[in-house]
Every structure is written in C-alpha cells, then in structure tokens.
Design an enzyme around this catalytic site. Structure first.
Site, PDB file in Angstrom:
ATOM      1  N   ASN A  10       8.011   0.035  -5.702  1.00  0.00           N
ATOM      2  CA  ASN A  10       6.677   0.634  -5.695  1.00  0.00           C
ATOM      3  C   ASN A  10       6.648   1.616  -6.849  1.00  0.00           C
ATOM      4  O   ASN A  10       7.210   2.701  -6.784  1.00  0.00           O
ATOM      5  CB  ASN A  10       6.453   1.351  -4.358  1.00  0.00           C
ATOM      6  CG  ASN A  10       5.066   1.940  -4.245  1.00  0.00           C
ATOM      7  OD1 ASN A  10       4.287   1.918  -5.211  1.00  0.00           O
ATOM      8  ND2 ASN A  10       4.752   2.490  -3.093  1.00  0.00           N
ATOM      9  N   ARG A  91       4.797  -3.741  -5.095  1.00  0.00           N
ATOM     10  CA  ARG A  91       3.540  -3.338  -4.464  1.00  0.00           C
ATOM     11  C   ARG A  91       2.488  -3.131  -5.555  1.00  0.00           C
ATOM     12  O   ARG A  91       2.707  -2.412  -6.527  1.00  0.00           O
ATOM     13  CB  ARG A  91       3.734  -2.020  -3.721  1.00  0.00           C
ATOM     14  CG  ARG A  91       2.427  -1.491  -3.198  1.00  0.00           C
ATOM     15  CD  ARG A  91       2.580  -0.134  -2.548  1.00  0.00           C
ATOM     16  NE  ARG A  91       1.301   0.306  -2.043  1.00  0.00           N
ATOM     17  CZ  ARG A  91       0.759   1.485  -2.318  1.00  0.00           C
ATOM     18  NH1 ARG A  91       1.374   2.352  -3.092  1.00  0.00           N
ATOM     19  NH2 ARG A  91      -0.409   1.800  -1.815  1.00  0.00           N
ATOM     20  N   HIS A 180      -4.261  -0.100   1.361  1.00  0.00           N
ATOM     21  CA  HIS A 180      -3.340   0.002   2.506  1.00  0.00           C
ATOM     22  C   HIS A 180      -3.303  -1.313   3.307  1.00  0.00           C
ATOM     23  O   HIS A 180      -2.893  -1.319   4.471  1.00  0.00           O
ATOM     24  CB  HIS A 180      -3.754   1.110   3.518  1.00  0.00           C
ATOM     25  CG  HIS A 180      -3.565   2.508   3.038  1.00  0.00           C
ATOM     26  ND1 HIS A 180      -4.256   3.569   3.576  1.00  0.00           N
ATOM     27  CD2 HIS A 180      -2.755   3.025   2.090  1.00  0.00           C
ATOM     28  CE1 HIS A 180      -3.892   4.692   2.968  1.00  0.00           C
ATOM     29  NE2 HIS A 180      -2.988   4.389   2.066  1.00  0.00           N
ATOM     30  N   ARG A 239      -8.134  13.743  -0.922  1.00  0.00           N
ATOM     31  CA  ARG A 239      -9.321  12.980  -1.344  1.00  0.00           C
ATOM     32  C   ARG A 239     -10.483  13.246  -0.400  1.00  0.00           C
ATOM     33  O   ARG A 239     -10.295  13.373   0.814  1.00  0.00           O
ATOM     34  CB  ARG A 239      -9.039  11.480  -1.335  1.00  0.00           C
ATOM     35  CG  ARG A 239      -8.013  11.052  -2.331  1.00  0.00           C
ATOM     36  CD  ARG A 239      -7.819   9.527  -2.298  1.00  0.00           C
ATOM     37  NE  ARG A 239      -6.456   9.216  -2.683  1.00  0.00           N
ATOM     38  CZ  ARG A 239      -5.707   8.269  -2.130  1.00  0.00           C
ATOM     39  NH1 ARG A 239      -6.198   7.495  -1.177  1.00  0.00           N
ATOM     40  NH2 ARG A 239      -4.477   8.067  -2.528  1.00  0.00           N
ATOM     41  N   GLU A 382       5.849  -0.579   5.123  1.00  0.00           N
ATOM     42  CA  GLU A 382       5.276  -1.355   4.021  1.00  0.00           C
ATOM     43  C   GLU A 382       6.359  -2.087   3.233  1.00  0.00           C
ATOM     44  O   GLU A 382       6.126  -3.194   2.754  1.00  0.00           O
ATOM     45  CB  GLU A 382       4.459  -0.430   3.118  1.00  0.00           C
ATOM     46  CG  GLU A 382       3.161  -0.021   3.797  1.00  0.00           C
ATOM     47  CD  GLU A 382       2.374   1.044   3.042  1.00  0.00           C
ATOM     48  OE1 GLU A 382       2.743   2.226   3.155  1.00  0.00           O
ATOM     49  OE2 GLU A 382       1.417   0.697   2.349  1.00  0.00           O
TER      50      GLU A 382
END
Ligand code: AMP
Length: 394
Positions: A10, A91, A180, A239, A382
């Site tokens: 990642n 990813r 996601h 965010r 993940e």
C-alpha cells in the site's frame, strides 16, 4: 512456512506499507512501514515474529524505499526467495469506471491507472510509484491491482449518478465511485459467513481516520457514502464529509484561498480535527470527560451524521438485518457504538452493554437476542482481502 504467500503493498505519497500474508490462514507473516520518503529524514520499521528493526535515514524515493524493504527481508527475514510468493498485490484507491474486480498489471492496466490520476490525484500517482518500484525489484512475479472502488461498481445508476448536468458529469466522469470497497466487501462477506445467510440487508460502518458507510443487499453494494473521492459522506478524522459544495464557491469568492488550499482545508483541517482540535477519538472522549464544549459538539455532529446515514440506507434497502462496525473507531470505541445504537432504538436495535464494552480482536455479535437488527463488530483486514483477491488471478 505457508505454501503460498502474497506480498501486499500500500503505497502512499511518502510512505510504503507492506505485509507478507498467508492467504489461507490469514496470518501476516511479516510487515513493515517505510515513512517520510523524500523528506529530510526517513524512517522504516520491519517486524517478523518477535523480531523488530527500525532504521532512520534519508529515503530519496519509492525505489529506495522498496530496496530498504528488500534489505529488511534478507537481513531479518523471512527470506523472500523461499517464501513461496505467488503475487504482489497493490492497493489502488481509484479504479474509476474500468475495474469491477482485481486486475493483473500489464501495460494496459498500468496506463488506465495513469489515466485515472486526475480522478484520484491524492492517491493514484503515489500508487504508481509503488507499482513501478516493486516491478523493478520483483520483475518475474505477477503484480495485481486491487481497487478500493471495485466493490461499488455494482451501485445502481440512481445511487451512483449525481444530479449534476449530465453532459458535464459524463465528460469529466463525475460520479460516485466510493472507496474503502475492499474493507466493505471483506466485512460484509464475514457477516454473511457468520450469520450463515446470503439474503441479508446490511449496513457496514467503516469508522477509522477515514470513514464510510455502505448498504449491501445479498452481497452486492447498493449505496455508499464516499463519492467521486473519499471526501464525501461521514464526518472523518480530518475530512468534512458531506458539505454543501456552495461552501467552496463562497470561500473562493470571499477569501484569498485557492483551490489547493481549499482541498487541504476540506481534507486535512476539517472533520473531528477541525471541529475539536483532535482527530483521535480517544482524545475527544478525554476532552468531553473534562468538560470541553467543542469536543462534545464535535462528537454530537459525528453521531448525528451516522444516524442520518443508517436511517437513509435502511430506507433505501427497505429494512435492515445486520449493522456492522469496523476499523479503528468501529472496532475499539464502545462509546461511539453505544451512542449510535441508542439513537437506533426506534428500529428495534438493542445492544448488550457487556458485549459492547468487551475488548477483543475477534469478530463478534454485540446485539441482544431480541434485537430486531443483529449488530456486529468485525475487524477489517484489508491486507488479507487484497492478498486473496490477488491470489484469485494467479
Ligand atoms: P484506522 O484509520 O482504521 O487505523 O483508525 C484510526 C483511528 O481509530 C484513530 O484516529 C482513533 O481515533 C481510532 N481509535 C483507535 N483505537 C481506538 C480506541 N481504543 N478507542 C477509540 N478510538 C480508537
């Protein structure tokens, strides 16, 4: 040693996170993080079993970062040559309209990830640096791209299309891609397995530093809160989540902030951080306990947005069988789960206070037997999901 392993990468703009995964057992065999790439001083860690090594030195670019990873493996282990690596899984945040599943990275796929950079400007260029560096080090292994958007390619048009002028939206490919997705797919799949039923109306709440909700019917995503980018939807660590886009027009007209500053304001200086000064929910709770007003307001806003989404998705699906919490906050923060579930009592949601308070790394049900909705905590993984998707192509 596992008979087959996958190296999962990642890659961010200044970091590389990696894990060597056994896709059968789900165990991480070794993992590491290369940080502050391209900065004045870089930092790297590698963990294999009980062994952990740290390194501080300037790391010029991702190629050098990847070389450090290789060095860690050869000095600390496990030896990659005898680790039975069958694929490298990468990813990728933005797969646009092209990818509804994992893809073997050939020149065509590579070009598409490049083409998608304008739609994922904060992520895709960084992923490409990681892919290019990893392909140099492992030229003979298959490299597989696993897209965060893929699970949401199944969204019906009415959920994916914004009510923006059709011609403009189509020309600039503006629509809800979600994010996601690897986590939502993995977690909703685990719930299906745990409850032993395919015909489920599910909501998954991935509440970490980034946060997103998804509505999943019979294993297929029908709505999700992140949009064109991971900025839309729930209140996040830093965010905004949902906000009237006219706030952007207003700030452009009324201040001397430019587009990049606004991007930074909305993505990095808002959310819980912008509301309370802290993006870590643990600190927010401490400050609420100490009587801090901003922290209490911030928490109320966070929960209000969650209630709105759960209500909306329950209506969209025409019911709700399972509500699942995952990621840093979802897995660990009993107060968030309790505050949301209390507000959902009207849906017949009942959680067992003791089960909710229990700290565990295991997937578990936290609702009472008489709850109309099964409420679960399922740790996301993940890396394992990426490893399994990569395996499926080789
Ligand atoms: P993630 O992005 O999934 O790694 O989640 C990171 C966030 O999880 C942190 O910013 C914290 O707010 C939150 N978090 C982690 N551990 C806990 C905990 N024990 N209690 C509350 N929040 C936590």
């Amino acid at each position: 040693m596992a008979t087959q392993t996958v190296l999962v990468i990642n890659s961010g703009s200044s970091s590389i996170k990696y894990q060597l995964v056994d896709p059968d057992s789900g165990e991480p065999i070794a993992k590491g993080l290369i940080e502050a790439i391209g900065e004045d001083s870089g930092h790297a860690t590698h963990t294999y079993g009980e062994e952990r090594r740290e390194l501080d030195r300037v790391i010029a670019d991702h190629t050098e970062g990847m070389a450090i990873m290789e060095e860690f493996f050869s000095t600390l282990g496990p030896d990659l040559a005898s680790s039975h690596i069958v694929a490298v899984g990468h990813r990728i945040v933005q797969g646009g309209k092209y990818f509804s599943g994992p893809a073997l990275i050939d020149e065509e796929v590579h070009d598409k990830i490049v083409d998608l950079c304008p739609l994922g400007p904060l992520h895709n260029p960084a992923h490409l640096k990681g892919i290019d560096a990893a392909r140099k080090i492992f030229p003979d292994l298959p490299h597989v791209a696993v897209f965060d958007t893929a699970f949401f390619q199944s969204l019906p048009e009415e959920a994916a299309r914004y009510a923006l002028n059709r011609e403009v939206a189509d020309t600039y490919e503006i629509r809800r891609y979600g994010a996601h997705g690897t986590s939502h797919q993995f977690v909703s799949g685990e719930v299906t397995r745990m409850l032993g039923r395919d015909d489920l109306k599910q909501i998954v709440l991935h509440l970490g530093n980034g946060a997103s909700a998804s509505a999943v019917v019979n294993g297929h995503a029908v709505d999700t809160s992140m949009g064109l980018t991971p900025l839309e939807g729930l209140v996040m660590g830093s965010r905004t989540g949902d906000i009237d886009p006219a706030a952007v027009f207003h700030l452009l007209r009324q201040t001397d902030m430019g587009v990049d500053e606004l991007d930074d304001l909305f993505n990095k200086r808002s959310g819980m951080k912008g509301l309370t000064g802290d993006n870590d929910m643990r600190r927010v709770h401490e400050r609420i306990a100490a009587g801090d007003r901003d922290a209490a307001d911030g928490f109320a806003i966070y929960i209000h947005r969650l209630v709105s989404y759960v209500g909306a998705y329950t209506a969209v699906m025409g019911g709700l069988d399972a509500l699942t919490f995952t990621a840093g906050i979802g897995e660990n923060d009993a107060k968030v789960r309790e505050a949301l579930c209390e507000r959902l009592a009207f849906l017949g949601v009942r959680i067992d206070a003791e089960a909710n308070a229990q700290r565990s790394g295991e997937a578990r049900v936290i609702s009472t037997p008489d709850s109309a909705v099964t409420v679960l905590v399922v740790p996301t993984n993940e890396e394992l999901a990426i490893a399994r998707q990569a395996m499926s192509l080789v």
